[in-house]
Design a protein around this motif. Structure first.
Motif, PDB file in Angstrom:
ATOM      1  N   ALA A  48      38.367  49.188  -5.388  1.00  0.00           N
ATOM      2  CA  ALA A  48      38.645  49.116  -3.945  1.00  0.00           C
ATOM      3  C   ALA A  48      37.538  49.835  -3.186  1.00  0.00           C
ATOM      4  N   CYS A  49      37.603  49.775  -1.873  1.00  0.00           N
ATOM      5  CA  CYS A  49      36.623  50.468  -1.017  1.00  0.00           C
ATOM      6  C   CYS A  49      37.345  51.352  -0.006  1.00  0.00           C
ATOM      7  N   GLY A  50      36.670  52.387   0.440  1.00  0.00           N
ATOM      8  CA  GLY A  50      37.154  53.212   1.556  1.00  0.00           C
ATOM      9  C   GLY A  50      38.522  53.792   1.297  1.00  0.00           C
ATOM     10  N   SER A  51      39.390  53.658   2.297  1.00  0.00           N
ATOM     11  CA  SER A  51      40.750  54.203   2.168  1.00  0.00           C
ATOM     12  C   SER A  51      41.482  53.576   0.999  1.00  0.00           C
ATOM     13  N   ALA A  52      41.255  52.279   0.791  1.00  0.00           N
ATOM     14  CA  ALA A  52      41.940  51.591  -0.313  1.00  0.00           C
ATOM     15  C   ALA A  52      41.530  52.213  -1.653  1.00  0.00           C
ATOM     16  N   TYR A  53      40.298  52.711  -1.722  1.00  0.00           N
ATOM     17  CA  TYR A  53      39.853  53.409  -2.940  1.00  0.00           C
ATOM     18  C   TYR A  53      40.648  54.712  -3.116  1.00  0.00           C
ATOM     19  N   VAL A  81      42.513  46.550  -4.629  1.00  0.00           N
ATOM     20  CA  VAL A  81      43.309  46.993  -3.481  1.00  0.00           C
ATOM     21  C   VAL A  81      42.528  46.698  -2.205  1.00  0.00           C
ATOM     22  N   SER A  82      43.131  45.969  -1.301  1.00  0.00           N
ATOM     23  CA  SER A  82      42.429  45.656  -0.046  1.00  0.00           C
ATOM     24  C   SER A  82      43.426  45.307   1.044  1.00  0.00           C
ATOM     25  N   GLN A  83      43.311  46.007   2.170  1.00  0.00           N
ATOM     26  CA  GLN A  83      44.145  45.668   3.317  1.00  0.00           C
ATOM     27  C   GLN A  83      43.811  44.269   3.798  1.00  0.00           C
ATOM     28  N   SER A  84      42.540  44.058   4.123  1.00  0.00           N
ATOM     29  CA  SER A  84      42.126  42.802   4.772  1.00  0.00           C
ATOM     30  C   SER A  84      42.101  41.628   3.803  1.00  0.00           C
ATOM     31  N   GLY A  85      41.814  41.932   2.544  1.00  0.00           N
ATOM     32  CA  GLY A  85      41.646  40.843   1.576  1.00  0.00           C
ATOM     33  C   GLY A  85      40.334  40.109   1.741  1.00  0.00           C
ATOM     34  N   GLU A  86      39.401  40.690   2.506  1.00  0.00           N
ATOM     35  CA  GLU A  86      38.124  40.008   2.733  1.00  0.00           C
ATOM     36  C   GLU A  86      36.933  40.913   2.422  1.00  0.00           C
ATOM     37  N   THR A  87      37.150  42.086   1.870  1.00  0.00           N
ATOM     38  CA  THR A  87      36.055  43.022   1.646  1.00  0.00           C
ATOM     39  C   THR A  87      35.101  42.478   0.575  1.00  0.00           C
ATOM     40  N   ALA A  88      33.827  42.372   0.947  1.00  0.00           N
ATOM     41  CA  ALA A  88      32.855  41.672   0.097  1.00  0.00           C
ATOM     42  C   ALA A  88      32.751  42.294  -1.297  1.00  0.00           C
ATOM     43  N   GLY A 129      44.122  48.793  14.496  1.00  0.00           N
ATOM     44  CA  GLY A 129      43.276  49.991  14.562  1.00  0.00           C
ATOM     45  C   GLY A 129      42.310  49.953  13.384  1.00  0.00           C
ATOM     46  N   VAL A 130      41.058  50.307  13.645  1.00  0.00           N
ATOM     47  CA  VAL A 130      40.068  50.235  12.560  1.00  0.00           C
ATOM     48  C   VAL A 130      40.437  51.190  11.417  1.00  0.00           C
ATOM     49  N   ALA A 131      40.966  52.345  11.769  1.00  0.00           N
ATOM     50  CA  ALA A 131      41.326  53.312  10.725  1.00  0.00           C
ATOM     51  C   ALA A 131      42.594  52.849  10.008  1.00  0.00           C
ATOM     52  N   ALA A 132      42.525  52.792   8.701  1.00  0.00           N
ATOM     53  CA  ALA A 132      43.698  52.385   7.922  1.00  0.00           C
ATOM     54  C   ALA A 132      44.773  53.463   8.014  1.00  0.00           C
ATOM     55  N   THR A 133      45.988  53.075   8.357  1.00  0.00           N
ATOM     56  CA  THR A 133      47.105  54.039   8.397  1.00  0.00           C
ATOM     57  C   THR A 133      48.294  53.442   7.659  1.00  0.00           C
ATOM     58  N   ALA A 146      39.993  63.659   5.327  1.00  0.00           N
ATOM     59  CA  ALA A 146      38.623  63.875   5.817  1.00  0.00           C
ATOM     60  C   ALA A 146      38.029  62.574   6.346  1.00  0.00           C
ATOM     61  N   LEU A 147      38.293  61.473   5.655  1.00  0.00           N
ATOM     62  CA  LEU A 147      37.774  60.176   6.113  1.00  0.00           C
ATOM     63  C   LEU A 147      38.361  59.811   7.478  1.00  0.00           C
ATOM     64  N   LYS A 148      39.680  60.023   7.641  1.00  0.00           N
ATOM     65  CA  LYS A 148      40.315  59.713   8.923  1.00  0.00           C
ATOM     66  C   LYS A 148      39.645  60.514  10.024  1.00  0.00           C
ATOM     67  N   ASN A 149      39.435  61.809   9.738  1.00  0.00           N
ATOM     68  CA  ASN A 149      38.852  62.667  10.767  1.00  0.00           C
ATOM     69  C   ASN A 149      37.458  62.193  11.144  1.00  0.00           C
ATOM     70  N   LYS A 150      36.618  61.944  10.126  1.00  0.00           N
ATOM     71  CA  LYS A 150      35.239  61.594  10.522  1.00  0.00           C
ATOM     72  C   LYS A 150      35.184  60.232  11.180  1.00  0.00           C
ATOM     73  N   GLU A 151      36.004  59.279  10.729  1.00  0.00           N
ATOM     74  CA  GLU A 151      35.816  57.951  11.306  1.00  0.00           C
ATOM     75  C   GLU A 151      36.326  57.831  12.729  1.00  0.00           C
ATOM     76  N   ILE A 152      37.373  58.580  13.092  1.00  0.00           N
ATOM     77  CA  ILE A 152      37.830  58.401  14.484  1.00  0.00           C
ATOM     78  C   ILE A 152      37.444  59.547  15.415  1.00  0.00           C
ATOM     79  N   SER A 191      36.885  44.932   8.872  1.00  0.00           N
ATOM     80  CA  SER A 191      36.868  44.177   7.634  1.00  0.00           C
ATOM     81  C   SER A 191      35.399  43.996   7.242  1.00  0.00           C
ATOM     82  N   VAL A 192      35.025  44.581   6.105  1.00  0.00           N
ATOM     83  CA  VAL A 192      33.598  44.630   5.746  1.00  0.00           C
ATOM     84  C   VAL A 192      33.275  43.416   4.864  1.00  0.00           C
ATOM     85  N   THR A 193      32.920  42.338   5.541  1.00  0.00           N
ATOM     86  CA  THR A 193      32.776  41.058   4.838  1.00  0.00           C
ATOM     87  C   THR A 193      31.364  40.823   4.317  1.00  0.00           C
TER      88      THR A 193
HETATM   89  O1  M6R Z   1      40.312  45.772   3.986  1.00  0.00           O
HETATM   90  P1  M6R Z   1      40.029  46.769   2.911  1.00  0.00           P
HETATM   91  O2  M6R Z   1      41.218  47.577   2.560  1.00  0.00           O
HETATM   92  O3  M6R Z   1      39.424  46.157   1.684  1.00  0.00           O
HETATM   93  O4  M6R Z   1      38.969  47.738   3.527  1.00  0.00           O
HETATM   94  C1  M6R Z   1      38.406  48.780   2.795  1.00  0.00           C
HETATM   95  C2  M6R Z   1      37.738  49.796   3.699  1.00  0.00           C
HETATM   96  O5  M6R Z   1      36.733  49.172   4.447  1.00  0.00           O
HETATM   97  C3  M6R Z   1      38.733  50.462   4.650  1.00  0.00           C
HETATM   98  O6  M6R Z   1      39.759  51.093   3.962  1.00  0.00           O
HETATM   99  C4  M6R Z   1      37.992  51.510   5.513  1.00  0.00           C
HETATM  100  O7  M6R Z   1      37.578  52.569   4.716  1.00  0.00           O
HETATM  101  C5  M6R Z   1      38.880  51.971   6.675  1.00  0.00           C
HETATM  102  N1  M6R Z   1      38.095  52.077   7.857  1.00  0.00           N
HETATM  103  C6  M6R Z   1      39.460  53.299   6.468  1.00  0.00           C
HETATM  104  O8  M6R Z   1      40.185  53.766   7.546  1.00  0.00           O
END
Ligand code: M6R
Length: 613
Positions: free
Chosen positions: A302-307, A349-356, A400-404, A486-492, A609-611
Motif C-alpha cells: 500500500a501507499c501513504g496512510s493505507a501503508y 490496501v487502497s482507498q481510491s483503488g487507483e493508486t499507480a 478530504g485529501v487527508a485519509a480519515t 505525524a502524516l496527518k499533521n504534516k499534510e494538512i 488519488s495518486v494515479t
Molecule cells: O487511495 P489510496 O489509499 O491508495 O492512497 C494512498 C495514499 O496516497 C493516501 O493514503 C495518502 O497518503 C493520503 N493523503 C493520506 O492522508
C-alpha cells in the motif's frame, strides 16, 4: 491528480463541466480549463489556480455549446501555467484533448511530429496526443475514432482522455489505459468523468471503462471499441452512492464531516461481519476456507496512510494467526525481488483503488501466480476490478485529501480479517473470537467519546501549533498510529512532524528534543508489556525538557505528573486502541491546521488519488 469531466447532450455544457470539476477538486490540482464546441470553433478557456478563476473567466466570456470537456491539472510535465493547462489542441485548433496520466514516450513522439512540421506550445506530455490524432487523420484514418485508436497504439504510459473534434459536433470521444475514467449514461445525454462522485448529481447509471478501450459518446448512446477496433459490449451498472454523500452536510469541511462519520462506518462494518456460525461473518472471498488453511505467508502492499494500516494489519495478523506477514510500500515492493510464490496471499490496501504503485504491485503479484485480496473503498475502481477478491470498506466517498474514515475502516477490515483467518485456521478458538469481537464492538462508542471531547483536543492544538516541528512516538500497535498522526499533521497543517517507534528514540531523534519540541506520546496500551517502556521513553523526553503531550487512557494516574498536556481516550482492548487513538490525532492535526489557516480539504501540492508513479 488530474480530473476530467465531459458532456454531450442538449444542455449547456460549461455549467455541467464546472459542476463536475468542483466535485473533483479534492483530487488536487493547480490549473483548470474547458473546451466547448461552437459553430465556428472549439472555444477554450484556461486558468492557473482555483476553479473560481475559471468560473470568473467564463462569466466574463461565456461559452455556449452542448458538447465539451473540462480538466483540472496537477502538474507533472511543465510548471502550472496557462499554456500547460489542458485542453491541448492540434495545429489547427480543431482537435482538443484533456488527459490524466503520463505519456512516457512523449519526447520521442514529439520530436517525430516536429520533424513533420507540427508546432507545439506547451511543455506537457499531453500535447503529443492531439498532434498524433491530427497526423493519423492526415494519413487517412477512416474516422476520428480510428485516428484515436491509431494514435493510442503508439502512446506508451497511462492515460484517461477526453477528445473533441470540431467537425464532430454531436460526439465526445474518450479512452482509458491505466488512469481512471467512467462513462455516465443519461437520458439523451452522456458524461465522462474521472470518478462517480463528479457526476453523481447527474446520472444514476455508469460504465466503468477497461484499459485499452475507446468510446464514442453521442446523445442517443455510446459505442465502445478496443484499440484494435473490435467492438465491446457496454456493461451499464447502477450508481451505488447517494448525491448527498458528496456534500458537507453542515460541517465546515469535508475532513471534519468524514472524521465524524467514523463511528457509523465502523458500526456498519461490524454489523456486516458480525458473529455467525462460530466465526466472523465474512464471505470466503471466493478463495475458500481450505485456501486460508494452506496459506503460508501474506504480503501487504500500500501507499501513504493505507501503508500505515497495512503495518497495523500485519501486527494483528501475526497476533491472531501463525502466518508470516510482511508489509511494504507499493512503490518499493514493485522494484524488489521479494521471492514470493503462489502460496503467498498479497493484500493490497487502497482507498481510491487507483493508486499507480499499488496497481503495479497487484499486477506483479498476479504475474507470480499469487492471489490478490484488496481492501478497497471504491467499487468499480481498478484495484477492485483487478483483484481476485475484495473487502470493501464501505466508508462512502472520501473527499478530504487527508485519509480519515477510510483509514479506520481499513483498520477495522484488518481486525475482522485477522479474526476470520484465525478462525479458518483454527488458531483462534470460538470463545476467543467472540471475546475479541465484543471488544471490537466497543470501539465505535469510544470514538464517539473522543469526538465529544474535541474541544479539549482543540485547546492542545491551539497551544502547540506554531512551532516548526513535532515528534510522534508510539510502540507496537501504536507505532503505525504515531506514523499516521505525524502524516496527518504534516499534510494538512504543513508543520514538520516525525513519527517514530519510541524504542528508536535513543538511536537518533532524541537529539531533537529541547524545551520547544512538542512530543506526542501514545501511551494507551496499559495491559501491554510496552506500556512501561513507553513511560520510560516519556521520562527521557521529560529529562530533556521536551513538551510532552500524552495520549492516555482515562484514569491513568501515571500521566498527570509526566505530561504537560493530556488527551484522554476511553479504554479499549490494547490491540484495538489504534482505531480510537488515531481519531484523536486526526482532530489534533485538524485543529492545528485550522489555527495555521491552511486549506484543510485541499492541502497544497497533494492529490487525493495518486494515479501516476
Ligand atoms: O487511495 P489510496 O489509499 O491508495 O492512497 C494512498 C495514499 O496516497 C493516501 O493514503 C495518502 O497518503 C493520503 N493523503 C493520506 O492522508
Amino acid at each position: 491528480m488530474c480530473g476530467i469531466v465531459g458532456y454531450v447532450g442538449s444542455r449547456a455544457a460549461t455549467p455541467l463541466l464546472l459542476g463536475g470539476l468542483k466535485r473533483l477538486e479534492y483530487r488536487g490540482y493547480d490549473s483548470a480549463g474547458v473546451a466547448a464546441w461552437q459553430p465556428e470553433t472549439l472555444a477554450i478557456r484556461k486558468c492557473v489556480g482555483r476553479l473560481s478563476a475559471l468560473e470568473q473567466s467564463l462569466e466574463q466570456q461565456p461559452v455556449a455549446g452542448t458538447l465539451g470537456v473540462g480538466h483540472t491539472r496537477w502538474a507533472t510535465h511543465g510548471e502550472p501555467s496557462e499554456v500547460n493547462s489542458h485542453p491541448h489542441t492540434d495545429c489547427s485548433g480543431r482537435i482538443a484533448v484533456v488527459h490524466n496520466g503520463i505519456i512516457e514516450n512523449y519526447q520521442e513522439l514529439r520530436a517525430e511530429l516536429e520533424r513533420q512540421g507540427h508546432k507545439f506550445c506547451s511543455q506537457t506530455d499531453t500535447e503529443v496526443i492531439p498532434h498524433l490524432i491530427e497526423a493519423e487523420l492526415k494519413v487517412g484514418a477512416a474516422s476520428p475514432e480510428e485516428a484515436i485508436r491509431r494514435a493510442l497504439r503508439r502512446a506508451k504510459g497511462a492515460y484517461a482522455l477526453g477528445v473533441l473534434f470540431h467537425d464532430q459536433p454531436r460526439t465526445l470521444y474518450a479512452a482509458r489505459c491505466g488512469s481512471p475514467l467512467i462513462v455516465g449514461v443519461g437520458q439523451g445525454e452522456q458524461f465522462i468523468a474521472s470518478d462517480v462522485p463528479a457526476i453523481v448529481d447527474q446520472v444514476r447509471r455508469v460504465i466503468y471503462l477497461n484499459d485499452g478501450e475507446v468510446v464514442a459518446l453521442r446523445p442517443e448512446g455510446v459505442s465502445i471499441s478496443k484499440l484494435d477496433g473490435t467492438a465491446v459490449e457496454a456493461k451499464i451498472q447502477p450508481v451505488t452512492i447517494a448525491a448527498e454523500s458528496v456534500e458537507k452536510a453542515g460541517f465546515e469541511t469535508f475532513m471534519l464531516k468524514e472524521i465524524h462519520e467514523q463511528p457509523r462506518i465502523l458500526r456498519h462494518l461490524l454489523a456486516q461481519h458480525g458473529w455467525q456460525n462460530g466465526s466472523v461473518a465474512m464471505p470466503d472471498f471466493g478463495l475458500g476456507a481450505p485456501y486460508f488453511r494452506k496459506l503460508n505467508r501474506m504480503m501487504v502492499v500500500a501507499c501513504g496512510s493505507a501503508y500505515h494500516t497495512g503495518m497495523y494489519g500485519k501486527l494483528l495478523l501475526e497476533n491472531f494467526t501463525s502466518l508470516a506477514v510482511e508489509t511494504d510500500l507499493a512503490s518499493e515492493f514493485r522494484y524488489r525481488d521479494p521471492k514470493i510464490d503462489p502460496g503467498t496471499l498479497v493484500v493490497a490496501v487502497s482507498q481510491s483503488g487507483e493508486t499507480a504503485d499499488t496497481l503495479a504491485s497487484i499486477r506483479m503479484a498476479k504475474s507470480w501466480g499469487c492471489k490478490v485480496l484488496s481492501i478497497c473503498n471504491v467499487p468499480g475502481s481498478t484495484v477492485a476490478r483487478e483483484s481476485d477478491a475484495v473487502f470493501f470498506t464501505e466508508a462512502g466517498p472520501e473527499i478530504g485529501v487527508a485519509a480519515t474514515k477510510s483509514f479506520t475502516a481499513q483498520q477495522m477490515a484488518f481486525a475482522l480479517l485477522a479474526l476470520f483467518i484465525g478462525r479458518a485456521r483454527n488458531e483462534v478458538n470460538e470463545a476467543q473470537a467472540q471475546e475479541l469481537l465484543s471488544d471490537l464492538q466497543r470501539v465505535p462508542d469510544a470514538i464517539v467519546y473522543v469526538l465529544e471531547r474535541r474541544e479539549a483536543v482543540r485547546k492542545v492544538a491551539d497551544k502547540h501549533h506554531d512551532g516548526p516541528s513535532s515528534l510522534y512516538l508510539g510502540r507496537r500497535f501504536n507505532y503505525p498510529t504515531a506514523l499516521e498522526g505525524a502524516l496527518k499533521n504534516k499534510e494538512i497543517s504543513y508543520q514538520h512532524a516525525e513519527g517514530y517507534a519510541a524504542g528508536e528514540m535513543k538511536h537518533g531523534p532524541i537529539a531533537l528534543i529541547n524545551e520547544y519540541l512538542p512530543v506526542i506520546c501514545l501511551c494507551t496500551q496499559t495491559r501491554d508489556e510496552v506500556y512501561a517502556k513507553m513511560i520510560s521513553n516519556m521520562k527521557e523526553v521529560e529529562a530533556r525538557h521536551g513538551r510532552i503531550i500524552a495520549l492516555a487512557t482515562d484514569g491513568d494516574a501515571a500521566m498527570p505528573g509526566l505530561a504537560e498536556d493530556i488527551i484522554w481516550v476511553p479504554a479499549v482492548r490494547d490491540e484495538f486502541s489504534p482505531l480510537v487513538n488515531v481519531v484523536a490525532l486526526q482532530l489534533l492535526a485538524y485543529y492545528a491546521a485550522q489555527a495555521r489557516g491552511t486549506d484543510i480539504d485541499k492541502p497544497r501540492n497533494l492529490a487525493k488519488s495518486v494515479t501516476v508513479e
